[in-house]
Design a protein around this motif. Structure first.
Motif, short mmCIF file in Angstrom:
data_model
loop_
_atom_site.label_atom_id
_atom_site.label_comp_id
_atom_site.label_asym_id
_atom_site.label_seq_id
_atom_site.Cartn_x
_atom_site.Cartn_y
_atom_site.Cartn_z
N PHE A 188 0.83 -1.20 0.00
CA PHE A 188 0.00 0.00 0.00
C PHE A 188 0.88 1.26 0.00
O PHE A 188 0.61 2.22 -0.73
N SER A 189 1.95 1.25 0.81
CA SER A 189 2.84 2.40 0.87
C SER A 189 3.57 2.60 -0.46
O SER A 189 3.79 3.73 -0.90
N MET A 190 3.95 1.50 -1.10
CA MET A 190 4.60 1.61 -2.41
C MET A 190 3.63 2.15 -3.45
O MET A 190 4.00 3.00 -4.27
N GLY A 191 2.39 1.64 -3.45
CA GLY A 191 1.39 2.15 -4.38
C GLY A 191 1.10 3.62 -4.14
O GLY A 191 0.93 4.41 -5.08
N LYS A 192 1.03 4.00 -2.86
CA LYS A 192 0.82 5.40 -2.49
C LYS A 192 1.97 6.26 -3.02
O LYS A 192 1.74 7.35 -3.58
N ALA A 193 3.19 5.79 -2.83
CA ALA A 193 4.35 6.53 -3.31
C ALA A 193 4.32 6.69 -4.82
O ALA A 193 4.63 7.77 -5.36
N LEU A 194 3.93 5.61 -5.53
CA LEU A 194 3.84 5.67 -6.99
C LEU A 194 2.91 6.77 -7.45
O LEU A 194 3.22 7.53 -8.38
N PHE A 195 1.75 6.89 -6.79
CA PHE A 195 0.76 7.88 -7.19
C PHE A 195 1.02 9.25 -6.57
O PHE A 195 0.23 10.17 -6.74
N ASN A 196 2.13 9.38 -5.85
CA ASN A 196 2.54 10.69 -5.33
C ASN A 196 3.90 11.11 -5.90
O ASN A 196 4.60 11.92 -5.31
N GLY A 197 4.24 10.54 -7.06
CA GLY A 197 5.40 11.02 -7.80
C GLY A 197 6.73 10.40 -7.46
O GLY A 197 7.76 10.79 -8.03
N LYS A 198 6.75 9.42 -6.55
CA LYS A 198 8.01 8.75 -6.24
C LYS A 198 8.34 7.73 -7.33
O LYS A 198 7.45 7.12 -7.91
N VAL A 199 9.63 7.56 -7.60
CA VAL A 199 10.08 6.53 -8.53
C VAL A 199 10.39 5.28 -7.72
O VAL A 199 11.30 5.29 -6.88
N LEU A 200 9.63 4.22 -7.96
CA LEU A 200 9.78 3.02 -7.16
C LEU A 200 11.14 2.36 -7.40
O LEU A 200 11.71 2.46 -8.48
N TYR A 201 11.64 1.70 -6.36
CA TYR A 201 12.94 1.06 -6.28
C TYR A 201 14.06 2.08 -6.10
O TYR A 201 15.03 1.81 -5.40
N ARG A 202 13.95 3.26 -6.70
CA ARG A 202 14.98 4.29 -6.54
C ARG A 202 14.70 5.19 -5.34
O ARG A 202 15.57 5.40 -4.49
N ASP A 203 13.48 5.71 -5.25
CA ASP A 203 13.12 6.63 -4.16
C ASP A 203 12.53 5.91 -2.96
O ASP A 203 12.70 6.35 -1.82
N VAL A 204 11.80 4.83 -3.20
CA VAL A 204 11.26 3.98 -2.13
C VAL A 204 11.46 2.53 -2.59
O VAL A 204 11.39 2.23 -3.78
N PHE A 205 11.68 1.64 -1.61
CA PHE A 205 12.06 0.29 -2.01
C PHE A 205 11.20 -0.79 -1.36
O PHE A 205 10.94 -0.79 -0.16
N ASP A 206 10.73 -1.70 -2.21
CA ASP A 206 10.26 -3.03 -1.83
C ASP A 206 10.55 -3.91 -3.04
O ASP A 206 10.86 -3.38 -4.12
N GLN A 207 10.45 -5.23 -2.91
CA GLN A 207 11.04 -6.10 -3.93
C GLN A 207 10.04 -6.87 -4.78
O GLN A 207 10.41 -7.82 -5.46
N LYS A 208 8.76 -6.49 -4.75
CA LYS A 208 7.78 -7.14 -5.61
C LYS A 208 7.69 -6.38 -6.94
O LYS A 208 8.44 -5.46 -7.21
N GLY A 209 6.71 -6.79 -7.79
CA GLY A 209 6.62 -6.25 -9.14
C GLY A 209 5.66 -5.07 -9.27
O GLY A 209 4.83 -4.82 -8.40
N MET A 210 5.76 -4.39 -10.38
CA MET A 210 5.10 -3.10 -10.55
C MET A 210 3.58 -3.19 -10.62
O MET A 210 2.88 -2.28 -10.16
N TYR A 211 3.01 -4.25 -11.22
CA TYR A 211 1.55 -4.30 -11.30
C TYR A 211 0.92 -4.48 -9.92
O TYR A 211 -0.19 -4.00 -9.68
N LEU A 212 1.62 -5.12 -9.01
CA LEU A 212 1.13 -5.21 -7.64
C LEU A 212 1.03 -3.83 -7.02
O LEU A 212 0.00 -3.47 -6.43
#
Length: 512
Positions: free
Chosen positions: A49-73
């Protein structure tokens, strides 16, 4: 003709309404994302949920915030975040949609083996065995998100081997769709790709039995092309953000080379470990595994079947299992994808019902009437009762906001304007969700990864965040570094127990 069309339309409304109602009722009890539970504080689900939230608030996943699952999740969890910023209402809605798709897919598979009416009535039963199992865990797992993809992939293959093989090869259109499904799995949790490796291998063998070697190569290319398509949006996304390497490093390199595997002592040790894992999985999830075992043996032993038709489902199961557990690691929810094969055991039950209806000269293909409505209501009620008495989550219905420490921590954090937060000692405990805080640090939660590069080591980086007081608050589970008191005050602590484990959570606030 118009009356018949109207009747069929009403029948479809009833059938799909029955599927939707079943998904809602089952998940209301079985998933802790539902409105009946005070919150779903499973760390994995909150991390998504936090990764999805970050995605929709302009963060670049894996670079700005990290978890190790895939993007569609993360994308789907981001959509859930748009429904509700601080609760799992959107996740529950997502689970209902996916659960309904699961049941529709089960109905399609059952229709291959039994009459339309019986298939529709039985379709929710495999889903009931899944959500009441231990491997369903708290609800919202990556494996749960993948279920409809596996189910529809299973339907396409079973439909081909049951109705078209050996008279013809699979159409390239269906092979392309199979590739699309595999691509989605690859971008959610790629350990499940063993299923689609076996899927395409079986299709390729079917081409070879027709002595169409060139077409078999073309089929493989079309499958890979379909598999590539789901990657395209994320290639564009990371390319535009100059983060293609971060995507590779965070999703592929970490999971393949750094995520710990269990030492199993060679090939025989590996076989023994996986056999032991399967044994305990069966006992832990016996309700759906009983149908899985029944269905797989029936597939093998059914008479008047070509050899590939007999072995298709068992081969898919075996490769899915190996893909998930080849590393020797076992967590309860890892086995959830295997549950899709429970539909085969239910299909055998449907064939038995058809046999007895035929002996009584009842037409099981007739339209839905009052009797079927009553049967569906009884099945739905009976399944809901089973879930109530078997789901591991039912005891948590007694939790309230007053006795859940996270709500007290939330109120203390929200005394600050626009607060920031760091989570140490565990994955996301759920405070990011309840406060609505978008993670501001790359390693916003503690990952169990031993990364050799100091600049990418989560433990060293989190220590740096604390030393530099980069966030207003820190939530810690069980332990914390002593130097935290140089920049932070301990303002609250609370014990919490779940799944037989006892923890203490601490809340620190930056000194003024």
């Amino acid at each position: 003709m118009e009356k018949k069309r109207l009747y069929l339309s009403i029948e479809n409304i009833f059938v799909y309404g029955y599927f939707l109602l079943s998904a809602v009722l089952f998940l209301l009890l079985a998933s802790r994302s539902s409105l009946l539970y005070v919150c779903n504080n499973w760390d994995d689900a909150n991390s998504y949920f936090s990764m999805g939230k970050a995605l929709f608030n302009g963060k670049v996943l894996y670079r700005d915030v990290f978890d190790q699952k895939g993007m569609y999740l993360y994308f789907l969890y981001g959509l859930a975040y748009l429904v509700s910023h601080t609760t799992f209402k959107g996740v529950f809605l997502l689970e209902i949609i996916l659960g309904t798709l699961d049941i529709i897919g089960f109905n399609k598979i059952l229709s291959l083996y039994t009459k339309k009416r019986i298939a529709a009535l039985l379709a929710p039963l495999p889903f009931m065995t899944i959500v009441s199992s231990r491997s369903f865990w708290w609800g919202g797992a990556a494996e749960e998100i993948c279920l409809p993809i596996y189910i529809w992939g299973l339907y396409i293959l079973l439909d081909y081997f049951k109705n078209k093989y050996p008279d013809s090869t699979m159409s390239f259109k269906r092979i392309f769709i199979g590739g699309l499904l595999a691509g989605l799995i690859a971008n959610i949790k790629f350990t499940g790709l063993g299923f689609f490796f076996a899927w395409m291998a079986l299709v390729w063998l079917a081409f070879l039995t027709h002595k169409e070697f060139v077409s078999s190569i073309k089929a493989c290319v079309i499958f890979l092309l379909g598999m590539f398509v789901p990657f395209v949006p994320w290639i564009i996304y990371f390319a535009l953000n100059h983060a293609l390497y971060d995507w590779y490093w965070g999703y592929v390199y970490i999971n393949v080379f750094l995520y710990p595997n269990e030492a199993m002592g060679g090939i025989f040790g590996r076989i023994y470990t996986m056999a032991k894992i399967l044994y305990w999985l069966i006992w832990d999830n016996f309700m759906y595994f009983a149908f899985v075992i029944l269905g797989l043996f029936y597939s093998l032993l059914k008479r008047n079947q070509k050899i590939l038709t007999r072995f298709a489902a068992p081969i898919l199961f075996a490769f899915m299992f190996m893909g998930i557990f080849i590393g020797g690691r076992e967590l309860p929810y890892y086995s959830l994808p295997l549950s899709v094969f429970s539909v085969l055991g239910v299909a055998l039950c449907g064939e038995v019902i058809d046999f007895f209806l035929a002996k009584r000269k009842e037409n099981s293909m007739s339209g839905f009437g009052v009797k079927d409505i009553l049967i569906s209501v009884l099945l739905c009620a009976f399944s809901t009762i089973i879930i109530y008495f078997t789901s591991m989550n039912i005891p948590f219905l007694a939790e309230t906001k007053e006795n859940m420490f996270l709500y007290r921590f939330r109120d203390e954090v929200l005394t600050e304007d626009d607060p920031t937060l760091l989570n140490i000692g565990c994955l996301d405990a759920g405070l990011y969700t309840l406060t609505g805080i978008v993670p501001s640090c790359r390693w916003f939660q503690t990952q169990t990864l031993d990364v050799p590069e100091p600049e990418n080591n989560p433990y060293k980086e989190q220590d740096r965040y604390i030393k530099e007081a980069m966030t207003d608050f820190v939530i810690a589970r069980d332990t914390y570094p002593e130097f935290i008191f140089e920049k932070y005050d301990l303002i609250d602590q609370a014990p919490y127990s779940y799944s037989g484990y006892d923890f203490i959570f601490y809340l620190f606030k930056k000194k003024q």
